[in-house]
Design a protein around this motif. Structure first.
Motif, PDB file in Angstrom:
ATOM      1  N   GLU A   7       0.903  -1.207   0.092  1.00 27.09           N
ATOM      2  CA  GLU A   7       0.036   0.032  -0.001  1.00 27.09           C
ATOM      3  C   GLU A   7       0.819   1.153   0.152  1.00 27.09           C
ATOM      4  O   GLU A   7       0.423   2.317  -0.592  1.00 27.09           O
ATOM      5  CB  GLU A   7      -0.961   0.096   1.208  1.00 27.09           C
ATOM      6  N   PHE A   8       2.074   1.312   0.619  1.00 25.17           N
ATOM      7  CA  PHE A   8       2.977   2.197   0.705  1.00 25.17           C
ATOM      8  C   PHE A   8       4.392   1.915   0.312  1.00 25.17           C
ATOM      9  O   PHE A   8       5.183   1.876   1.283  1.00 25.17           O
ATOM     10  CB  PHE A   8       3.060   2.943   2.114  1.00 25.17           C
ATOM     11  N   PRO A   9       4.407   1.587  -1.119  1.00 27.37           N
ATOM     12  CA  PRO A   9       5.529   1.254  -1.728  1.00 27.37           C
ATOM     13  C   PRO A   9       6.876   1.984  -1.242  1.00 27.37           C
ATOM     14  O   PRO A   9       8.039   1.790  -1.443  1.00 27.37           O
ATOM     15  CB  PRO A   9       5.556   0.824  -3.007  1.00 27.37           C
ATOM     16  N   LEU A  10       6.588   3.314  -1.099  1.00 28.32           N
ATOM     17  CA  LEU A  10       7.853   4.476  -1.145  1.00 28.32           C
ATOM     18  C   LEU A  10       8.040   4.900   0.410  1.00 28.32           C
ATOM     19  O   LEU A  10       8.839   5.650   0.589  1.00 28.32           O
ATOM     20  CB  LEU A  10       7.384   5.519  -1.929  1.00 28.32           C
ATOM     21  N   ASP A  11       7.434   4.161   1.362  1.00 31.91           N
ATOM     22  CA  ASP A  11       7.493   4.295   2.991  1.00 31.91           C
ATOM     23  C   ASP A  11       9.001   4.352   3.165  1.00 31.91           C
ATOM     24  O   ASP A  11       9.797   3.396   2.947  1.00 31.91           O
ATOM     25  CB  ASP A  11       6.647   3.339   3.632  1.00 31.91           C
ATOM     26  N   GLY A  12       9.345   5.484   3.739  1.00 31.48           N
ATOM     27  CA  GLY A  12      10.907   5.550   4.373  1.00 31.48           C
ATOM     28  C   GLY A  12      11.859   6.193   3.045  1.00 31.48           C
ATOM     29  O   GLY A  12      13.083   6.518   3.377  1.00 31.48           O
ATOM     30  N   ARG A  13      11.008   6.475   1.957  1.00 30.91           N
ATOM     31  CA  ARG A  13      11.960   7.150   0.889  1.00 30.91           C
ATOM     32  C   ARG A  13      11.678   8.594   0.807  1.00 30.91           C
ATOM     33  O   ARG A  13      10.750   9.026   1.265  1.00 30.91           O
ATOM     34  CB  ARG A  13      11.488   6.332  -0.592  1.00 30.91           C
ATOM     35  N   ALA A  14      12.853   9.199   0.528  1.00 29.78           N
ATOM     36  CA  ALA A  14      12.796  10.771   0.293  1.00 29.78           C
ATOM     37  C   ALA A  14      13.044  11.066  -1.055  1.00 29.78           C
ATOM     38  O   ALA A  14      13.892  10.680  -1.733  1.00 29.78           O
ATOM     39  CB  ALA A  14      13.937  11.401   1.203  1.00 29.78           C
ATOM     40  N   VAL A  15      12.005  12.042  -1.614  1.00 29.39           N
ATOM     41  CA  VAL A  15      11.898  12.166  -3.085  1.00 29.39           C
ATOM     42  C   VAL A  15      11.975  13.849  -3.156  1.00 29.39           C
ATOM     43  O   VAL A  15      11.297  14.719  -2.526  1.00 29.39           O
ATOM     44  CB  VAL A  15      10.564  11.681  -3.803  1.00 29.39           C
ATOM     45  N   VAL A  16      12.648  14.412  -4.211  1.00 31.30           N
ATOM     46  CA  VAL A  16      12.752  15.471  -4.442  1.00 31.30           C
ATOM     47  C   VAL A  16      11.772  15.860  -5.864  1.00 31.30           C
ATOM     48  O   VAL A  16      12.348  15.263  -6.681  1.00 31.30           O
ATOM     49  CB  VAL A  16      14.458  16.384  -4.647  1.00 31.30           C
ATOM     50  N   SER A  33       1.080   9.739  -1.068  1.00 30.80           N
ATOM     51  CA  SER A  33      -0.129   8.672  -0.866  1.00 30.80           C
ATOM     52  C   SER A  33       0.741   7.233  -1.036  1.00 30.80           C
ATOM     53  O   SER A  33       0.106   6.241  -0.554  1.00 30.80           O
ATOM     54  CB  SER A  33      -1.247   8.667  -2.208  1.00 30.80           C
ATOM     55  N   LYS A  34       1.819   7.338  -1.615  1.00 25.37           N
ATOM     56  CA  LYS A  34       2.684   6.104  -1.713  1.00 25.37           C
ATOM     57  C   LYS A  34       3.505   6.152  -0.601  1.00 25.37           C
ATOM     58  O   LYS A  34       4.412   5.246  -0.444  1.00 25.37           O
ATOM     59  CB  LYS A  34       3.507   5.923  -3.014  1.00 25.37           C
ATOM     60  N   GLY A  35       3.552   7.046   0.485  1.00 26.55           N
ATOM     61  CA  GLY A  35       4.518   7.035   1.784  1.00 26.55           C
ATOM     62  C   GLY A  35       5.823   7.675   1.446  1.00 26.55           C
ATOM     63  O   GLY A  35       6.450   7.740   2.377  1.00 26.55           O
ATOM     64  N   ALA A  36       6.044   8.570   0.562  1.00 27.15           N
ATOM     65  CA  ALA A  36       7.307   9.184   0.219  1.00 27.15           C
ATOM     66  C   ALA A  36       7.333  10.440   1.150  1.00 27.15           C
ATOM     67  O   ALA A  36       6.207  11.080   1.370  1.00 27.15           O
ATOM     68  CB  ALA A  36       7.391   9.245  -1.232  1.00 27.15           C
ATOM     69  N   LYS A  37       8.497  10.847   1.728  1.00 26.81           N
ATOM     70  CA  LYS A  37       8.900  12.029   2.058  1.00 26.81           C
ATOM     71  C   LYS A  37       9.286  13.080   1.144  1.00 26.81           C
ATOM     72  O   LYS A  37       9.844  12.742   0.194  1.00 26.81           O
ATOM     73  CB  LYS A  37      10.048  12.151   3.275  1.00 26.81           C
ATOM     74  N   ILE A  38       8.610  14.202   1.064  1.00 22.89           N
ATOM     75  CA  ILE A  38       8.584  15.015  -0.114  1.00 22.89           C
ATOM     76  C   ILE A  38       9.590  16.347   0.127  1.00 22.89           C
ATOM     77  O   ILE A  38       9.467  16.880   1.267  1.00 22.89           O
ATOM     78  CB  ILE A  38       7.248  15.576  -0.639  1.00 22.89           C
ATOM     79  N   PHE A  39      10.409  16.696  -0.734  1.00 26.32           N
ATOM     80  CA  PHE A  39      11.368  17.967  -0.706  1.00 26.32           C
ATOM     81  C   PHE A  39      10.994  18.427  -1.918  1.00 26.32           C
ATOM     82  O   PHE A  39      11.214  18.156  -3.112  1.00 26.32           O
ATOM     83  CB  PHE A  39      12.806  17.668  -0.292  1.00 26.32           C
TER      84      PHE A  39
END
Length: 214
Positions: A7-16, A33-39
């Motif tokens: 459900e959250f395949p990007l959990d723990g990932r940081a994306v710019v 919505s996929k769990g990413a942290k956004i910069f």
């Protein structure tokens, strides 16, 4: 039950994200919505072209065109704003003028102004529009509002070769911001970022320019 990882395949990932500042909303929602942290790293500032004269002249003669082709939401907004200054809108255009939109967002922008595009290619890229255009180009007159600098000229060149009289005019400009937000710069310096998302060659070029002077 759906697993947390699925459900959250990007959990723990940081994306710019490097989109223009006023165009980040949908991308934010998608990655979050996929769990990413956004910069945020807004790599484009959308503004007016150096002069409105070419676009205004074309819009004064809009009844002479058979097609107007939009490849971005920015072009749609610019044309609508300039038309309003002469008491017109895209929604009350003449019936013989057809509108093509490259991309889902461009089509959505048109619909917000009450226009259903006459043609949207099956794939949201310029090449697909060229391959699937519904009529022969010979004898047509076409208006293409576009970014002032840095955009592809593929559409104008290909339609011109097909016998279309193409009028390509600057409708907006996308320039480079002055700096990278501090939280994003810090995350990059600390190697906390897993991926950077580029939506165009210009966002990549501007990001490289900003990083080189940071």
């Amino acid at each position: 039950m759906m697993s947390f990882q699925h459900e959250f395949p990007l959990d723990g990932r940081a994306v710019v994200l490097t989109r223009a500042q006023d165009q980040m909303g949908e991308a934010h929602n998608l990655f979050q919505s996929k769990g990413a942290k956004i910069f945020d790293l807004p790599a484009l500032i959308i503004g007016p072209p150096d002069t409105w004269v070419p676009l205004d002249n074309a819009l004064e003669d809009l009844a002479d065109f058979h097609w107007i082709v939009f490849s971005s939401s920015n072009g749609v907004r610019a044309v609508e704003e300039r038309l309003k200054k002469i008491g017109q809108t895209l929604a009350n255009k003449s019936n013989h003028l057809k509108i093509a939109a490259v991309g889902r967002k461009t089509a959505i922008s048109l619909k917000k102004f009450g226009i259903v595009p006459d043609f949207v290619p099956p794939e949201f890229v310029a090449d697909s529009l060229l391959e699937n255009f519904p009529v022969s180009g010979l004898g047509l007159k076409m208006l293409i509002p576009r970014v002032q600098t840095g955009g592809r000229t593929l559409l104008a060149e290909a339609f011109g070769e097909a016998g279309v009289k193409v009028v390509e005019v600057p409708a907006y400009e996308s320039s480079c911001p002055d700096a990278i937000p501090q939280d994003t710069l810090k995350a990059l310096a600390n190697k906390e970022v897993d991926a950077m998302i580029f939506t165009s060659a210009k966002t990549a070029t501007h990001t490289a320019q900003l990083l080189s002077k940071s």
